[in-house]
Structures are given as C-alpha cells and as structure tokens.
Write a protein that holds these residues in place. Sequence first.
Motif, mmCIF file in Angstrom:
data_model
loop_
_atom_site.group_PDB
_atom_site.id
_atom_site.type_symbol
_atom_site.label_atom_id
_atom_site.label_comp_id
_atom_site.label_asym_id
_atom_site.label_seq_id
_atom_site.Cartn_x
_atom_site.Cartn_y
_atom_site.Cartn_z
ATOM 1 N N GLY A 37 0.822 -1.205 0.000
ATOM 2 C CA GLY A 37 0.000 0.000 0.000
ATOM 3 C C GLY A 37 0.851 1.247 0.000
ATOM 4 O O GLY A 37 2.039 1.229 -0.363
ATOM 5 N N GLU A 38 0.228 2.336 0.427
ATOM 6 C CA GLU A 38 0.898 3.637 0.371
ATOM 7 C C GLU A 38 1.601 3.954 1.694
ATOM 8 O O GLU A 38 2.821 3.915 1.787
ATOM 9 C CB GLU A 38 -0.168 4.676 0.030
ATOM 10 N N ALA A 39 0.802 4.240 2.701
ATOM 11 C CA ALA A 39 1.365 4.637 4.002
ATOM 12 C C ALA A 39 0.301 4.396 5.060
ATOM 13 O O ALA A 39 -0.897 4.420 4.764
ATOM 14 C CB ALA A 39 1.741 6.119 3.979
ATOM 15 N N ALA A 55 -9.907 1.761 5.059
ATOM 16 C CA ALA A 55 -9.388 1.192 3.806
ATOM 17 C C ALA A 55 -9.022 -0.280 4.020
ATOM 18 O O ALA A 55 -9.208 -1.109 3.126
ATOM 19 C CB ALA A 55 -8.173 1.980 3.326
ATOM 20 N N ASN A 77 3.478 -1.549 3.463
ATOM 21 C CA ASN A 77 3.323 -0.211 2.877
ATOM 22 C C ASN A 77 4.644 0.311 2.326
ATOM 23 O O ASN A 77 5.719 -0.089 2.795
ATOM 24 C CB ASN A 77 2.844 0.775 3.954
ATOM 25 N N HIS A 159 -6.407 1.813 -5.111
ATOM 26 C CA HIS A 159 -6.239 1.754 -3.660
ATOM 27 C C HIS A 159 -7.623 1.715 -3.005
ATOM 28 O O HIS A 159 -8.529 2.430 -3.432
ATOM 29 C CB HIS A 159 -5.468 3.003 -3.204
HETATM 30 N N1 URA Z 1 -3.661 2.984 3.414
HETATM 31 C C1 URA Z 1 -2.484 2.418 3.115
HETATM 32 O O1 URA Z 1 -1.942 2.603 2.036
HETATM 33 N N2 URA Z 1 -1.911 1.633 4.004
HETATM 34 C C2 URA Z 1 -2.461 1.370 5.181
HETATM 35 O O2 URA Z 1 -1.869 0.618 5.957
HETATM 36 C C3 URA Z 1 -3.703 1.966 5.474
HETATM 37 C C4 URA Z 1 -4.282 2.764 4.585
#
Ligand code: URA
Length: 196
Positions: A37-39, A55, A77, A159
């Motif tokens: 994922g992103e963060a 999410a 992430n 996402h």
């Molecule tokens: N969005 C993300 O990209 N990573 C997460 O852990 C939570 C939300």
Amino acid sequence: MDKQAAWETLKQQAVGHFGPGTVFGEGPLDARLTIVGEAPGQQEVEAERPFVGRAGRLLDQVLEAAGIDRADIYVTNTVKVRPTIEKDGRLKNRPPRAGEIRAGLEVLLPELRLVAPPVLVLLGNVPAKALINRAFTMGSDRSVWSESVLGTPAIATYHPAYLVRLRGTDFERTRELVVSDLVAAWERARDAADGD
Ligand code: URA
C-alpha cells in the motif's frame, strides 16, 4: 540468520530509524502474494499494523471476494510512518512526499527481498510509481503485468481508500475491477508456487 530473525532485525531497524509510529509489514514470510500500500493512517499507527482502518476493512472485503484469505498473504506499505498535516488543530493524512517515499523504499526493498513473494499487488499510484515506473498511470497501466524493480511480476490496482470515496455504480464497477485484478494475481501466484 534465519528468515524470521532477519525479518525481526529489519523491523527493529525500521523502528529505530523512523521512531515509535512505525508500521511494518505483516504476514507469513513464505507468502505467495504480497500487497503493498501507500502509508499507514492513524488507526494503523495505533494498532501498529498495516491496513486495519476503513481502507483496511475494504481491503479485507475485496480479498474475500477474490477468494484470498488475508492470513495467507503478506501486507505492507511503501512509507512506514503516517504522513500528516495539521488542519484546524487536528492531524490529517496527506500524500507522502518524494523524500518520504525514498526513505520508505530503503526499508521496503530489503523487506520485499527477504519475503521474496513470487507476485506483487500494488495498491495505488505511490507503490506503482515507486516499484514499477515513475511514469505509471492508473488509467492506462492498471491491471497490466509489469516487472517490478525487484524483478518480481507486479500488477497495480486501485487503492481501497479511493474505492471508499466512490458511490453507487462507480463503486460497484471499480470494486469489481479490483477484485478481478486480485483474482489474476492470486492465479499467477498459484501458478508460480505450482512451478516450484
Ligand atoms: N492505506 C495504506 O496505504 N496503508 C495502510 O496501511 C492503510 C491505509
């Protein structure tokens, strides 16, 4: 050092580098599929686990619809700490900056080399640009298999945080696309495992 010990060391190094709000990846270290994922957001930081907030719940739903048990995959992430901005006295999420993505990659790349999944699923533009190509665009490159910078086959899809914002038929259509990308990734991962 065995794989588990090497993973613990990497996690401790990440926590040492990024501090107490670090969210590292989780899942079996022999997983056939890794999702990037992103963060992390606030809930992930509180739980010290990736994808546990809104999410994350949607991710669980699309995984289930694709016939994938989250317990069987590794989830991580690109950026290991929550990027925030202060607004009206409150901390909000913001997109990660280039330097934060570079810093995250210094941990993510060894993490992925260690887990060494045969297939990667990249959620959104941040991991897709970082791990496939900076010119990646969701409009034309989604659902297309590419070789990631690690040499591992990777497919990028929307996402779940994007899905959460959609309504009605837009939501249904986009959710179906994500599920079909996950099914394709799971099939490819199974083929790779069968070929072992
Ligand atoms: N969005 C993300 O990209 N990573 C997460 O852990 C939570 C939300």
